[in-house]
Scaffold this motif. Sequence first.
Motif, mmCIF file in Angstrom:
data_model
loop_
_atom_site.group_PDB
_atom_site.id
_atom_site.type_symbol
_atom_site.label_atom_id
_atom_site.label_comp_id
_atom_site.label_asym_id
_atom_site.label_seq_id
_atom_site.Cartn_x
_atom_site.Cartn_y
_atom_site.Cartn_z
ATOM 1 N N ALA A 186 118.852 -65.690 27.917
ATOM 2 C CA ALA A 186 117.493 -65.275 28.280
ATOM 3 C C ALA A 186 117.075 -65.932 29.593
ATOM 4 O O ALA A 186 117.165 -67.151 29.751
ATOM 5 C CB ALA A 186 116.510 -65.645 27.181
ATOM 6 N N VAL A 187 116.609 -65.127 30.536
ATOM 7 C CA VAL A 187 116.106 -65.631 31.807
ATOM 8 C C VAL A 187 114.613 -65.924 31.691
ATOM 9 O O VAL A 187 114.136 -66.955 32.142
ATOM 10 C CB VAL A 187 116.398 -64.618 32.945
ATOM 11 N N LEU A 188 113.872 -65.023 31.060
ATOM 12 C CA LEU A 188 112.448 -65.228 30.794
ATOM 13 C C LEU A 188 112.013 -64.286 29.687
ATOM 14 O O LEU A 188 112.706 -63.319 29.374
ATOM 15 C CB LEU A 188 111.593 -65.033 32.056
ATOM 16 N N GLU A 204 109.842 -69.464 30.345
ATOM 17 C CA GLU A 204 111.115 -69.442 31.053
ATOM 18 C C GLU A 204 112.213 -69.506 30.002
ATOM 19 O O GLU A 204 112.060 -70.159 28.966
ATOM 20 C CB GLU A 204 111.224 -70.624 32.005
ATOM 21 N N GLY A 205 113.329 -68.839 30.265
ATOM 22 C CA GLY A 205 114.399 -68.748 29.283
ATOM 23 C C GLY A 205 115.430 -69.847 29.400
ATOM 24 O O GLY A 205 115.435 -70.643 30.340
ATOM 25 N N ALA A 206 116.324 -69.856 28.420
ATOM 26 C CA ALA A 206 117.419 -70.819 28.386
ATOM 27 C C ALA A 206 118.328 -70.653 29.604
ATOM 28 O O ALA A 206 118.963 -71.607 30.039
ATOM 29 C CB ALA A 206 118.228 -70.645 27.094
ATOM 30 N N ALA A 207 118.385 -69.449 30.181
ATOM 31 C CA ALA A 207 119.197 -69.171 31.371
ATOM 32 C C ALA A 207 118.298 -68.901 32.578
ATOM 33 O O ALA A 207 118.590 -68.049 33.427
ATOM 34 C CB ALA A 207 120.123 -67.987 31.104
ATOM 35 N N HIS A 228 106.625 -56.590 24.418
ATOM 36 C CA HIS A 228 107.505 -57.757 24.551
ATOM 37 C C HIS A 228 108.474 -57.416 25.676
ATOM 38 O O HIS A 228 109.123 -56.358 25.650
ATOM 39 C CB HIS A 228 108.284 -58.007 23.261
ATOM 40 N N PHE A 229 108.580 -58.304 26.666
ATOM 41 C CA PHE A 229 109.444 -58.064 27.819
ATOM 42 C C PHE A 229 110.313 -59.284 28.029
ATOM 43 O O PHE A 229 109.833 -60.420 27.970
ATOM 44 C CB PHE A 229 108.590 -57.803 29.069
ATOM 45 N N SER A 230 111.608 -59.045 28.263
ATOM 46 C CA SER A 230 112.516 -60.170 28.504
ATOM 47 C C SER A 230 113.577 -59.769 29.507
ATOM 48 O O SER A 230 113.957 -58.598 29.591
ATOM 49 C CB SER A 230 113.156 -60.644 27.197
ATOM 50 N N LEU A 231 114.026 -60.748 30.281
ATOM 51 C CA LEU A 231 115.117 -60.575 31.226
ATOM 52 C C LEU A 231 116.316 -61.364 30.747
ATOM 53 O O LEU A 231 116.160 -62.472 30.201
ATOM 54 C CB LEU A 231 114.711 -61.052 32.621
ATOM 55 N N TRP A 232 117.530 -60.819 30.989
ATOM 56 C CA TRP A 232 118.773 -61.388 30.465
ATOM 57 C C TRP A 232 119.837 -61.420 31.548
ATOM 58 O O TRP A 232 119.903 -60.537 32.381
ATOM 59 C CB TRP A 232 119.259 -60.551 29.273
ATOM 60 N N GLU A 233 120.697 -62.434 31.466
ATOM 61 C CA GLU A 233 121.759 -62.563 32.448
ATOM 62 C C GLU A 233 122.970 -61.702 32.118
ATOM 63 O O GLU A 233 123.779 -61.426 32.994
ATOM 64 C CB GLU A 233 122.195 -64.033 32.589
ATOM 65 N N ALA A 234 123.138 -61.267 30.877
ATOM 66 C CA ALA A 234 124.346 -60.566 30.454
ATOM 67 C C ALA A 234 124.039 -59.176 29.914
ATOM 68 O O ALA A 234 122.900 -58.851 29.577
ATOM 69 C CB ALA A 234 125.079 -61.384 29.400
ATOM 70 N N LEU A 250 112.470 -65.620 21.839
ATOM 71 C CA LEU A 250 113.308 -64.867 22.765
ATOM 72 C C LEU A 250 113.801 -65.759 23.905
ATOM 73 O O LEU A 250 114.977 -65.724 24.269
ATOM 74 C CB LEU A 250 112.538 -63.683 23.357
ATOM 75 N N ALA A 251 112.903 -66.546 24.461
ATOM 76 C CA ALA A 251 113.249 -67.395 25.603
ATOM 77 C C ALA A 251 114.309 -68.430 25.251
ATOM 78 O O ALA A 251 115.078 -68.856 26.115
ATOM 79 C CB ALA A 251 111.998 -68.082 26.142
ATOM 80 N N GLN A 252 114.390 -68.832 24.000
ATOM 81 C CA GLN A 252 115.345 -69.854 23.578
ATOM 82 C C GLN A 252 116.740 -69.297 23.312
ATOM 83 O O GLN A 252 117.687 -70.064 23.153
ATOM 84 C CB GLN A 252 114.823 -70.570 22.324
#
Length: 194
Positions: free
Chosen positions: A143-145, A99-102, A159-165, A137-139
């Motif tokens: 980063a959402v996840l 899970e990400g910081a966001a 590598h897959f990541s979701l972002w709020e911005a 990445l999560a930190q």
Amino acid sequence: MHAMQYEFTLPADYDMDVIRSRVARVGHLLDDWGGLGVKAYLLRERGVRGSAVNQYGPFYLWNTVEGMNAFLWGGPFQGPVNDFGRPRVRQWTGLAYEEGAAARSCAAFAVRRRQPVPEGVELAVFMAEAAGETTRLAQRDGAVLAAAAVDTRAWEVVHFSLWEADMPEAEGDVYQVLHLSSPGRGALPRGRQW
């Protein structure tokens, strides 16, 4: 965890609002799908955020193979197959998830980076580094996840990541997230998967 993605590359002059409307109409159908951790309905537009193509490319993180198979063989997958043709479906075995910081934020963008596993590397070390990249990445802010998975036939890590911005702090193909179905996100196993 099991990762999966298929992509429909569309003509350069394709009206991408057709995809937006489609996702707005049917995206909710997987909001409670058994065995699904996360489905990100992803869109890239030619000339936007470095994309050379128009593309619809949903990305999945599955908690169970049964849930994935029920999706592929049980009906919902037939809809895009009927409309766009049968795509090649990539599948990867999970390496890590965080899970990400966001994590509590809505995902607006996704980044996917495919990385070949070079010949001659020590596999345990390489995969541990890929898992470590997931944690890094999560930190990061926004980063959402983050997740990493491997295809041992093609020897490729994704590598897959979701972002709020709009400005994700990750390298790779950037997608707009049109909808996020995440009925089993809380059940996705955290950390390294071995």
